[in-house]
Design a protein around this motif. Structure first.
Motif, mmCIF file in Angstrom:
data_model
loop_
_atom_site.group_PDB
_atom_site.id
_atom_site.type_symbol
_atom_site.label_atom_id
_atom_site.label_comp_id
_atom_site.label_asym_id
_atom_site.label_seq_id
_atom_site.Cartn_x
_atom_site.Cartn_y
_atom_site.Cartn_z
ATOM 1 N N PHE A 1 -10.361 65.441 -140.610
ATOM 2 C CA PHE A 1 -9.215 66.300 -140.879
ATOM 3 C C PHE A 1 -8.440 66.625 -139.615
ATOM 4 C CE2 PHE A 1 -7.604 70.682 -140.750
ATOM 5 C CZ PHE A 1 -6.556 70.555 -141.658
ATOM 6 N N ILE A 2 -9.146 66.865 -138.515
ATOM 7 C CA ILE A 2 -8.478 67.184 -137.246
ATOM 8 C C ILE A 2 -7.589 66.025 -136.807
ATOM 9 C CG2 ILE A 2 -8.869 67.564 -134.777
ATOM 10 C CD1 ILE A 2 -11.369 69.191 -135.614
ATOM 11 N N VAL A 3 -8.094 64.795 -136.952
ATOM 12 C CA VAL A 3 -7.282 63.617 -136.621
ATOM 13 C C VAL A 3 -6.045 63.576 -137.513
ATOM 14 C CG1 VAL A 3 -7.224 61.092 -136.615
ATOM 15 C CG2 VAL A 3 -9.266 62.294 -135.781
ATOM 16 N N PHE A 4 -6.241 63.822 -138.807
ATOM 17 C CA PHE A 4 -5.138 63.857 -139.771
ATOM 18 C C PHE A 4 -4.129 64.940 -139.398
ATOM 19 C CE2 PHE A 4 -3.408 65.702 -143.717
ATOM 20 C CZ PHE A 4 -2.798 64.594 -144.275
ATOM 21 N N HIS A 5 -4.635 66.098 -139.010
ATOM 22 C CA HIS A 5 -3.792 67.232 -138.642
ATOM 23 C C HIS A 5 -2.966 66.929 -137.389
ATOM 24 C CE1 HIS A 5 -2.635 71.450 -138.118
ATOM 25 N NE2 HIS A 5 -2.997 71.336 -136.847
ATOM 26 N N LEU A 6 -3.593 66.337 -136.390
ATOM 27 C CA LEU A 6 -2.897 66.009 -135.142
ATOM 28 C C LEU A 6 -1.802 64.972 -135.377
ATOM 29 C CD1 LEU A 6 -5.880 65.884 -132.622
ATOM 30 C CD2 LEU A 6 -4.116 67.649 -132.794
ATOM 31 N N ILE A 7 -2.090 63.992 -136.213
ATOM 32 C CA ILE A 7 -1.104 62.955 -136.510
ATOM 33 C C ILE A 7 0.126 63.559 -137.173
ATOM 34 C CG2 ILE A 7 -0.639 60.940 -137.970
ATOM 35 C CD1 ILE A 7 -3.532 60.063 -137.457
ATOM 36 N N ASN A 8 -0.097 64.533 -138.050
ATOM 37 C CA ASN A 8 0.998 65.100 -138.828
ATOM 38 C C ASN A 8 1.783 66.196 -138.116
ATOM 39 O OD1 ASN A 8 1.057 64.099 -141.849
ATOM 40 N ND2 ASN A 8 -1.086 64.152 -141.240
ATOM 41 N N PHE A 9 1.137 66.890 -137.160
ATOM 42 C CA PHE A 9 1.814 68.027 -136.543
ATOM 43 C C PHE A 9 1.938 67.959 -135.025
ATOM 44 C CE2 PHE A 9 0.197 69.981 -140.533
ATOM 45 C CZ PHE A 9 1.440 70.250 -141.101
ATOM 46 N N HIS A 10 1.043 67.252 -134.384
ATOM 47 C CA HIS A 10 1.066 67.220 -132.913
ATOM 48 C C HIS A 10 1.763 65.958 -132.395
ATOM 49 C CE1 HIS A 10 -0.201 68.563 -128.948
ATOM 50 N NE2 HIS A 10 -0.610 67.327 -128.686
ATOM 51 N N ASP B 1 10.226 73.270 -139.521
ATOM 52 C CA ASP B 1 10.717 72.278 -140.468
ATOM 53 C C ASP B 1 9.666 71.202 -140.730
ATOM 54 O OD1 ASP B 1 13.230 73.474 -140.813
ATOM 55 O OD2 ASP B 1 13.984 72.543 -138.980
ATOM 56 N N ILE B 2 8.927 70.823 -139.695
ATOM 57 C CA ILE B 2 7.865 69.826 -139.852
ATOM 58 C C ILE B 2 6.785 70.350 -140.790
ATOM 59 C CG2 ILE B 2 6.016 68.596 -138.649
ATOM 60 C CD1 ILE B 2 7.877 68.500 -136.200
ATOM 61 N N VAL B 3 6.390 71.604 -140.578
ATOM 62 C CA VAL B 3 5.373 72.219 -141.424
ATOM 63 C C VAL B 3 5.876 72.352 -142.858
ATOM 64 C CG1 VAL B 3 4.086 74.349 -141.848
ATOM 65 C CG2 VAL B 3 4.263 73.448 -139.525
ATOM 66 N N SER B 4 7.106 72.792 -143.013
ATOM 67 C CA SER B 4 7.683 72.976 -144.350
ATOM 68 C C SER B 4 7.763 71.662 -145.106
ATOM 69 C CB SER B 4 9.077 73.601 -144.247
ATOM 70 O OG SER B 4 9.016 74.885 -143.671
ATOM 71 N N GLN B 5 8.165 70.619 -144.407
ATOM 72 C CA GLN B 5 8.279 69.306 -145.046
ATOM 73 C C GLN B 5 6.911 68.781 -145.458
ATOM 74 O OE1 GLN B 5 10.302 66.394 -142.661
ATOM 75 N NE2 GLN B 5 10.124 64.768 -144.185
ATOM 76 N N ALA B 6 5.917 68.964 -144.595
ATOM 77 C CA ALA B 6 4.573 68.480 -144.906
ATOM 78 C C ALA B 6 4.002 69.192 -146.130
ATOM 79 C CB ALA B 6 3.658 68.678 -143.704
ATOM 80 N N PHE B 7 4.148 70.514 -146.176
ATOM 81 C CA PHE B 7 3.552 71.280 -147.257
ATOM 82 C C PHE B 7 4.421 71.331 -148.513
ATOM 83 C CE2 PHE B 7 1.083 73.645 -143.782
ATOM 84 C CZ PHE B 7 0.037 72.743 -143.896
ATOM 85 N N TYR C 1 -0.653 67.217 -149.693
ATOM 86 C CA TYR C 1 -0.929 67.789 -148.381
ATOM 87 C C TYR C 1 -1.547 69.177 -148.520
ATOM 88 C CZ TYR C 1 1.207 64.355 -145.250
ATOM 89 O OH TYR C 1 1.473 63.234 -144.515
ATOM 90 N N VAL C 2 -0.991 69.971 -149.407
ATOM 91 C CA VAL C 2 -1.512 71.321 -149.625
ATOM 92 C C VAL C 2 -2.965 71.251 -150.079
ATOM 93 C CG1 VAL C 2 -1.309 73.428 -150.998
ATOM 94 C CG2 VAL C 2 0.750 72.296 -150.150
ATOM 95 N N GLY C 3 -3.244 70.349 -151.016
ATOM 96 C CA GLY C 3 -4.614 70.194 -151.510
ATOM 97 C C GLY C 3 -5.586 69.779 -150.421
ATOM 98 N N ILE C 4 -5.153 68.826 -149.570
ATOM 99 C CA ILE C 4 -6.008 68.357 -148.474
ATOM 100 C C ILE C 4 -6.328 69.500 -147.519
ATOM 101 C CG2 ILE C 4 -6.047 66.922 -146.391
ATOM 102 C CD1 ILE C 4 -4.492 64.799 -147.975
#
Length: 213
Positions: free
Chosen positions: A119-128, A139-145, A150-153
């Motif tokens: 999950f940490i790898v997934f999180h870094l790819i999507n936000f970092h 905006d990045i967070v809003s688009q992802a969720f 994404y919310v379920g994960i």
């Protein structure tokens, strides 16, 4: 120096490294959660928090590298202890009992740890590791969720994190010797409370963002 290396190579030394790095990650989770809660304040507050964080410059970079080092130590040491335990007891008990303080958290520590790593790898790819030049972190967070997947994960990952922390927190205290009968019940209770705060605090954020977008 040799005595230090010998100590770290021993089973006790490995458990101490797990405990110390675990404490650091619990502190990081608390600080990270406090920062992420600014999402409840809206776009300007969250972007302001992110801007102040990145304004730390070199200090932030050093902190990230220290966290990476601690993560490597925690993961490698944890998997090594898990392998040694399996090797020492290759045949599983016919009946799994909950005696001796065995909980869901303690029984699943290696597995929840691996899931959290993924999950940490997934999180870094999507936000970092994303291009932030033409947008903001809000905006990045809003688009992802905006995506239910994404919310379920993230919600499931936070449940896993809570289970992992529920055992890891008090186990770390026990490893460093704070296992006095007078204090351990309080530490166990604090561990459960902290796990619930982590799980609910981080888990509610994607739900809030998705319904308020």
């Amino acid at each position: 120096m040799k005595w230090l290396l010998d100590t770290l190579a021993s089973s006790i030394g490995k458990k101490l490294m797990m405990a110390l790095t675990g404490f650091c990650f619990c502190l990081f989770l608390a600080v990270h959660l406090a920062g992420n809660l600014t999402l409840f304040g809206g776009r300007e507050m969250f972007n302001s928090y992110a801007a102040h964080l990145h304004a730390l410059g070199v200090l932030l970079l050093v902190g990230e590298w220290v966290l990476l080092l601690f993560a490597l130590v925690h993961i490698v040491t944890g998997l090594t202890l898990f392998y040694q335990n399996i090797k020492a007891r290759p045949n599983r008990y016919a009946v799994n009992k909950s005696a001796g303080g065995r909980t869901i958290g303690s029984a699943t520590m290696p597995y929840t740890g691996v899931l959290l790593l993924a999950f940490i790898v997934f999180h870094l790819i999507n936000f970092h590791f994303v291009d932030k030049t033409q947008t903001t972190i809000f905006d990045i967070v809003s688009q992802a969720f905006a995506s239910p997947m994404y919310v379920g994960i993230y919600v499931i990952a936070m449940i896993v994190a809570a289970v992992h922390v529920s055992h890891g927190f008090w186990s770390a205290f026990q490893t460093v010797g704070a296992n006095h009968p007078k204090y351990m019940p309080m530490i166990r209770t604090l561990s459960i409370v902290f796990a619930l705060v982590v799980g609910f605090g981080f888990g509610i954020l994607p739900i809030f963002v998705s319904i308020s977008a």
